[in-house]
Design a protein around this motif. Structure first.
Motif, PDB file in Angstrom:
ATOM      1  N   GLN A   1       0.117  -4.066   7.651  1.00  0.00           N
ATOM      2  CA  GLN A   1       0.561  -4.133   6.259  1.00  0.00           C
ATOM      3  C   GLN A   1      -0.608  -3.918   5.311  1.00  0.00           C
ATOM      4  O   GLN A   1      -0.492  -3.228   4.306  1.00  0.00           O
TER       5      GLN A   1
ATOM      6  N   VAL B   1       0.047   2.779  -0.119  1.00  0.00           N
ATOM      7  CA  VAL B   1       0.706   4.023   0.307  1.00  0.00           C
ATOM      8  C   VAL B   1       2.101   4.047  -0.279  1.00  0.00           C
ATOM      9  O   VAL B   1       2.826   3.062  -0.191  1.00  0.00           O
TER      10      VAL B   1
ATOM     11  N   SER C   1      -1.458  -0.319   5.048  1.00  0.00           N
ATOM     12  CA  SER C   1      -0.517   0.538   4.339  1.00  0.00           C
ATOM     13  C   SER C   1      -0.368   0.179   2.865  1.00  0.00           C
ATOM     14  O   SER C   1       0.454   0.741   2.163  1.00  0.00           O
ATOM     15  N   LYS C   2      -1.198  -0.787   2.399  1.00  0.00           N
ATOM     16  CA  LYS C   2      -1.171  -1.120   0.965  1.00  0.00           C
ATOM     17  C   LYS C   2      -1.551   0.093   0.151  1.00  0.00           C
ATOM     18  O   LYS C   2      -2.504   0.787   0.487  1.00  0.00           O
TER      19      LYS C   2
END
Ligand code: 5GP
Length: 212
Positions: free
Chosen positions: A205, A211, A208-209
């Motif tokens: 997580q 994105v 993927s911050k």
């Protein structure tokens, strides 16, 4: 790293199924197991030592221990109490060992209720005739006690479906290996690796911050 934790495993089976011999062989072959020694009010059999096969005690002390929440489970079996002392199980699990509880079915069900991630294995001889023969050949029990244990086995056979696995103890060495494989597989189940899963999830997580 996936750090596989020790699991709480219950080994049950009809009296005379050969659980004791299986457990000894498992402990001898692998150092990842620890055996919980139960407390009982049953009288020692010939050759049994206090603190090795069981902690032998009287009903009063057993009941006091129940009152102090000293057992993770206990049950009455053929007129005697049997219980699993809490402290040792907790210590060994914390040390990462697979803790073996060699207990009967009522206790097994209580363990599953309290510890849903425990692994329940039921050991059986290849046939009912073989079970009777083994009990008779053991030579440690009276005819009456053997009859009582066979009656209890008939009752216990009704509860086998509550177990995760059933293994037939025909060839000792093969049975030890089968149990070890089941335990190793169980240690890989997601339910027993939640810490690892949560960690990898968090990391993913964070990657993927940002994105879209
Ligand atoms: P035995 O008298 O043959 O040693 O044991 C009788 C039964 O009690 C066996 O099925 C054995 O697995 C079970 N047993 C031994 N220790 C415990 C225990 O701590 N709790 C429960 N519930 N059963 C036990």
């Amino acid at each position: 790293m996936l750090k596989k934790k020790g699991i709480l495993m219950v080994l049950s089976g009809f009296s005379g199924a050969g659980k004791g011999t299986l457990v000894k062989a498992l402990l001898q072959k692998y150092d990842s197991y620890a055996l919980s020694v139960s407390m009982t009010t049953r009288a020692p059999r010939e050759g049994e030592r206090d603190g090795v096969e069981y902690f032998f005690t009287d009903r009063q002390h057993f009941e006091e221990t129940v009152g102090q929440n000293g057992f993770i489970e206990y049950a009455s079996y053929c007129g005697n109490y049997y219980g699993t002392p809490r402290a040792y199980v907790e210590e060994q699990m914390a040390a990462g060992r697979n803790v073996i509880l060699e207990i009967e079915i009522q206790g097994a069900l209580k363990v599953k209720e309290k510890f849903p991630e425990s692994l329940l294995i039921f050991v059986t001889p290849p046939s009912a005739e073989e079970l009777k023969r083994r009990l008779e050949n053991r030579g440690t029990e009276t005819a009456e006690a053997i009859a009582q244990r066979l009656a209890r086995a008939a009752e216990e056979s009704e509860g086998v479906e509550a177990y995760d696995y059933i293994v037939v103890n025909d060839d000792l060495e093969a049975c030890v290996e089968e149990i070890h494989r089941l335990v190793e597989a169980a240690r890989c189940a997601p339910v027993r690796n939640t810490e690892f899963i949560n960690k990898i999830r968090e990391q993913l997580q964070s990657f993927s911050k940002g994105v879209k």
